[in-house]
Motif scaffolding. Structure first.
Motif, mmCIF file in Angstrom:
data_model
loop_
_atom_site.group_PDB
_atom_site.id
_atom_site.type_symbol
_atom_site.label_atom_id
_atom_site.label_comp_id
_atom_site.label_asym_id
_atom_site.label_seq_id
_atom_site.Cartn_x
_atom_site.Cartn_y
_atom_site.Cartn_z
ATOM 1 N N UNK A 83 31.348 36.739 49.275
ATOM 2 C CA UNK A 83 32.521 37.239 48.553
ATOM 3 C C UNK A 83 32.175 37.854 47.198
ATOM 4 N N UNK A 84 31.092 37.429 46.586
ATOM 5 C CA UNK A 84 30.698 37.984 45.282
ATOM 6 C C UNK A 84 30.485 39.503 45.337
ATOM 7 N N UNK A 85 29.777 40.040 46.336
ATOM 8 C CA UNK A 85 29.660 41.506 46.415
ATOM 9 C C UNK A 85 31.002 42.204 46.643
ATOM 10 N N UNK A 86 31.914 41.546 47.350
ATOM 11 C CA UNK A 86 33.248 42.117 47.554
ATOM 12 C C UNK A 86 33.981 42.185 46.216
ATOM 13 N N UNK A 87 33.841 41.146 45.394
ATOM 14 C CA UNK A 87 34.465 41.129 44.067
ATOM 15 C C UNK A 87 33.856 42.208 43.177
ATOM 16 N N UNK A 88 32.548 42.376 43.244
ATOM 17 C CA UNK A 88 31.899 43.424 42.447
ATOM 18 C C UNK A 88 32.374 44.808 42.860
ATOM 19 N N UNK A 89 32.637 45.006 44.135
ATOM 20 C CA UNK A 89 33.118 46.291 44.624
ATOM 21 C C UNK A 89 34.591 46.498 44.291
#
Length: 118
Positions: free
Chosen positions: A48-54
């Motif tokens: 989920x962290x990469x989704x939040x960064x995007x």
């Protein structure tokens, strides 16, 4: 560009929820619990962290974002306080949002004039 990404990511999350409600027998409550739980699980396994960064706010405002905040709070509290952080981290991380929801919900209940669905 940030607004577009937030809109697309948040919209995709909402579309997934709507598809689940339209094509399965899941109630909105089931979808709510599933989304919060999936936010916690996806954060725990690092997805989920990469989704939040995007998607930024598009990923942190919907229901999986609440699960993300819970999980991040627990992870940070465990690093800081040890095992007691498992019990205190999620509450500490999300207390402001929960308090605001209760406060504004109460204000709206005072200001609105509800009618029954006859």
């Amino acid at each position: 560009m940030d607004y577009l990404r937030a809109f697309l990511v948040g919209g995709a999350i909402c579309v997934i929820g709507q598809i689940l409600m339209d094509t399965t027998k899941l109630t909105p409550a089931h979808v709510l619990v599933s989304f919060v739980t999936s936010g916690v699980v996806l954060t725990a396994i690092g997805i989920y962290e990469p989704i939040v960064e995007l998607g930024k706010a598009g990923a942190t405002v919907p229901l999986p974002g609440f699960g993300y905040a819970l999980a991040k709070g627990v992870i940070e509290a465990v690093d800081k306080d040890g095992i007691i952080g498992v019990f205190t981290g999620g509450i500490t991380a999300t207390a402001g949002g929960v308090a605001a929801a209760v406060f504004f919900g109460y204000i709206m209940a005072l200001l609105s004039n509800p009618k029954s669905k006859s």
